[in-house]
Design a protein around this motif. Structure first.
Motif, PDB file in Angstrom:
ATOM      1  N   ASP A 101      -5.409   4.474  -8.674  1.00 15.44           N
ATOM      2  CA  ASP A 101      -5.961   3.166  -8.318  1.00 15.44           C
ATOM      3  C   ASP A 101      -6.735   3.159  -7.010  1.00 15.44           C
ATOM      4  N   GLU A 107     -12.448  -9.222  -5.422  1.00 17.42           N
ATOM      5  CA  GLU A 107     -12.450  -9.312  -6.888  1.00 17.42           C
ATOM      6  C   GLU A 107     -11.045  -9.606  -7.416  1.00 17.42           C
ATOM      7  N   ALA A 108     -10.027  -8.917  -6.896  1.00 12.92           N
ATOM      8  CA  ALA A 108      -8.664  -9.091  -7.377  1.00 12.92           C
ATOM      9  C   ALA A 108      -8.157 -10.503  -7.115  1.00 12.92           C
ATOM     10  N   PRO A 149      -0.287   0.078  -5.583  1.00  8.12           N
ATOM     11  CA  PRO A 149      -1.204   0.878  -6.412  1.00  8.12           C
ATOM     12  C   PRO A 149      -0.912   2.365  -6.292  1.00  8.12           C
ATOM     13  N   ALA A 200      -9.767  -7.612  -0.757  1.00  8.09           N
ATOM     14  CA  ALA A 200      -9.531  -7.580  -2.213  1.00  8.09           C
ATOM     15  C   ALA A 200     -10.191  -8.790  -2.883  1.00  8.09           C
ATOM     16  N   ASP A 210       0.858  -1.172   0.000  1.00  9.75           N
ATOM     17  CA  ASP A 210       0.000   0.000   0.000  1.00  9.75           C
ATOM     18  C   ASP A 210       0.899   1.228   0.000  1.00  9.75           C
ATOM     19  N   ASN A 240      -5.914  -4.610  -6.962  1.00  5.93           N
ATOM     20  CA  ASN A 240      -7.055  -4.631  -7.878  1.00  5.93           C
ATOM     21  C   ASN A 240      -6.807  -5.625  -9.011  1.00  5.93           C
ATOM     22  N   ALA A 241      -7.866  -5.923  -9.740  1.00  4.89           N
ATOM     23  CA  ALA A 241      -7.798  -6.964 -10.769  1.00  4.89           C
ATOM     24  C   ALA A 241      -6.820  -6.613 -11.882  1.00  4.89           C
TER      25      ALA A 241
END
Length: 635
Positions: free
Chosen positions: A127, A158-159, A122, A156, A94, A132-133
């Protein structure tokens, strides 16, 4: 920041319970050679026994991490395989100090152990927070089959579902709230997954990265990796303001002693530019000199700069990168000052009456620093504050800060229907809101803050923990205070107070700082009020609340009071054994009598300590308590 006199709300500490022998219970039966004022501070914080004080001064060794983290062995086995086979491993961090130092820690260790780590952080602006994906797909294209998250990952979904679909395994290390459902993963290291009362419960992201790296280094018998992991643990834990309890405290005490001799070229370069290369690195130096330079990069620049700085072995490259951090830190200071000036102008334009919740918005404000300015407004006014900056598409992104007692996370939860997204904890948070909802949001937050303010009272609270006479302040007392270090969240530096101090001189310095020379009982000390918000003329006699610092200016060391509170003194000396106590329009005279005290009113009526202590009326009990504090009978 030191608030003006009329914006301070003082709360003096309650007298400590006494033992059967008549001495404060904090000192009864204790062998620890600490001054009574420090023992009073510790007792008020719950360290009320010999065993607890000794555990604070010399915390127990950390228990084996494998017994507290169920998935640790699985995570170490997979990373050991990656090191033996020279695999690319993505370290997904991060852009805050915790995330950047966590990323650097694992990248630096894995480089030494044979893997090929790739730092993946990111962009704050493009972002937003977390993995993320799109990042996962880019990593898959680089041949990554294993990723490790640090300081993020549990939300996270979805990723990590995309990672699973692409055949990428995931080790998650995170300390944020665990959602339901969890994303797919091979292993999870999280403080909430440790047993209740575990000393690992207070770990930040960098602490979890250290647990993982240390276990791997021990498996592979690589002490060099263990040393840099420990050094970066110290930097990240202090920079992230993690609670200094449990293993955090033990590891910091051990690590800070060696931090100034770190082999990390980047840390040496930061020390050099901060003027710390000749002094030992303690928690204060890291927190006020090293951490801001790292944090500035995450707020305004590319976090990869910090990762490279803290992993390079080239001293020349490290110095060049450290100079970039220095430039960004100067830019951060300038931006904060400019935004603060704009925010104050907006408040002044609305007139003298202020809302209970300060909510200010400008499209051009920088997302990376509005949280710092919101914190400055809280310090200045003692009110919760949110600063909003434009995000595009009709949305604004905010950082929220609040004084003690106002819970940001709960307040945002009450306003959830008006927000696109939000998160945080009691002292700070953030949210995204559509522009057309801002007025309704301000009204709702203002109502919540008004209800809180009616209970708490206006102004910034000043809460000293122990009465301290100037006659007691010397180098030995400061050395005894140092035994309680490191200070931080969960164990802050003590705030003392001294009463009836004569203002021998006062000067307003450039930058709005107040410099005082104070005299009490023939003892003179310098005091500094940083970013003083009051008038230049002070009363001749004041009470002061402060932290005791050892100031080093141009090679000269001297003890200095760092002011957190200042008020006109309510007590005046009336001879060697009596003080005068003013309570609104009433005057009382207090004197010691043996080990007790006597209070006399204007009519000449006297009340002894025993009578006052047993009195049913709360005014009388409070008066006797104030008299005991004024006479120094309680710390």
């Amino acid at each position: 920041m030191l608030p003006a006199l009329d914006q301070q709300r003082w709360h003096l500490p309650a007298p400590l319970p006494t033992s059967a022998a008549g001495e404060p219970a904090a000192t009864a039966g204790l062998e620890a050679p600490l001054p009574e004022e420090l023992l009073a501070v510790l007792q008020r914080r719950g360290f009320d026994s010999q065993a607890r004080i000794e555990a604070l001064l010399d915390p127990p060794v950390a228990p084996p991490a494998g017994r507290h983290f169920p998935d640790l062995a699985k995570a170490v086995a997979r990373l050991k395989q990656a090191c033996h086979q020279g695999e690319p491993v993505a370290i997904c961090g991060d852009y805050d100090a915790d995330g950047m130092t966590s990323t650097a820690l694992l990248v630096g260790v894995l480089q030494r152990l044979g893997a090929r780590p790739i730092a993946a952080i990111p962009s704050r602006m493009d972002d937003g927070y977390g993995l993320n994906a799109a990042m996962v797909e880019r990593l898959a294209a680089q041949g990554v089959a294993l990723l490790v998250t640090v300081d993020n990952g549990v939300s996270a979904l979805e990723a990590l579902e995309r990672a699973e679909a692409l055949g990428i395994e995931a080790i998650l290390t995170d300390h944020h709230t665990i959602p339901d459902p969890l994303p797919p993963h091979l292993a999870l290291l999280h403080p909430e997954r440790t047993p209740a009362q575990s000393p690992y419960r207070g770990l930040a992201g960098v602490g979890l990265a250290y647990v993982l790296a240390a276990a791997l280094c021990r498996q592979l018998k690589r002490a060099d990796g263990l040393q840099i992991a420990r050094d970066l643990f110290c930097i990240g834990t202090i920079a992230d303001m993690a609670p200094l309890v449990g293993v955090n405290r033990r590891w910091l005490i051990d690590g800070l002693a060696e931090l100034g001799r770190s082999p990390l070229a980047g840390l040496q370069a930061l020390q050099q530019l901060a003027g710390l290369d000749e002094a030992p690195l303690d928690a204060q130096a890291v927190g006020f000199q090293i951490a801001p330079r790292i944090n500035a990069v995450g707020r305004l620049g590319d976090p990869q700069l910090v990762v490279e700085l803290l992993t390079t072995d080239d001293p020349d490259r490290a110095l060049a990168l450290a100079r970039e951090c220095e430039a960004l830190n100067r830019q951060r200071r300038d931006l904060c000052d400019a935004i603060e000036a704009e925010a104050l102008a907006l408040l002044e334009a609305d007139g003298p009456a202020r809302p209970a919740f300060l909510l200010l918005a400008q499209n051009h404000w920088h997302h990376g620093v509005i949280g710092i300015v919101a914190a400055r407004l809280v310090e200045r006014f003692g009110l919760p504050a949110a600063l909003l900056a434009g995000e595009g598409n009709g949305r604004l992104r905010a950082s929220v800060r609040a004084p003690k007692g106002f819970a940001v996370d709960r307040a945002l939860g009450h306003c959830a229907a008006l927000l696109e997204r939000f998160g945080g904890h009691p002292a700070a948070g953030g949210f995204t809101v559509r522009a057309e909802q801002v007025a309704a949001l301000q009204a709702q937050l203002n109502g919540l803050a008004q209800a809180w303010l009616e209970q708490a009272g206006p102004g910034t609270p000043v809460e000293p923990e122990a009465l301290l006479s100037f006659a007691r302040i010397d180098r030995d007392f400061h050395r005894q205070q140092q035994r309680l270090e490191p200070f931080g969240i969960g164990h802050p530096q003590p705030v003392f107070w001294s009463q009836g101090c004569e203002v021998a001189s006062q000067k307003l310095l450039r930058g709005g700082h107040l410099q005082l020379e104070l005299v009490q009982g023939g003892h003179r000390l310098r005091a500094m009020g940083w970013r003083w918000q009051g008038e230049a003329n002070l009363p001749s006699l004041v009470d002061v609340a402060y932290r005791l610092r050892l100031d080093n200016w141009q090679g000269q060391e001297r003890l200095q009071l760092e002011l957190v509170g200042l008020r006109a003194s309510a007590t005046q000396a009336c001879g060697s054994t009596e003080v005068r106590l003013q309570r609104r329009d009433r005057t009382y005279w207090c004197r010691r009598e043996g080990t007790g005290l006597v209070v006399r009113n204007a009519a000449g009526e006297e009340l002894s300590c025993a009578e006052g202590a047993n009195h049913a009326h709360p005014y009388v009990r409070a008066l006797m308590q104030d008299a005991a504090i004024a006479l120094g009978l309680v710390a």
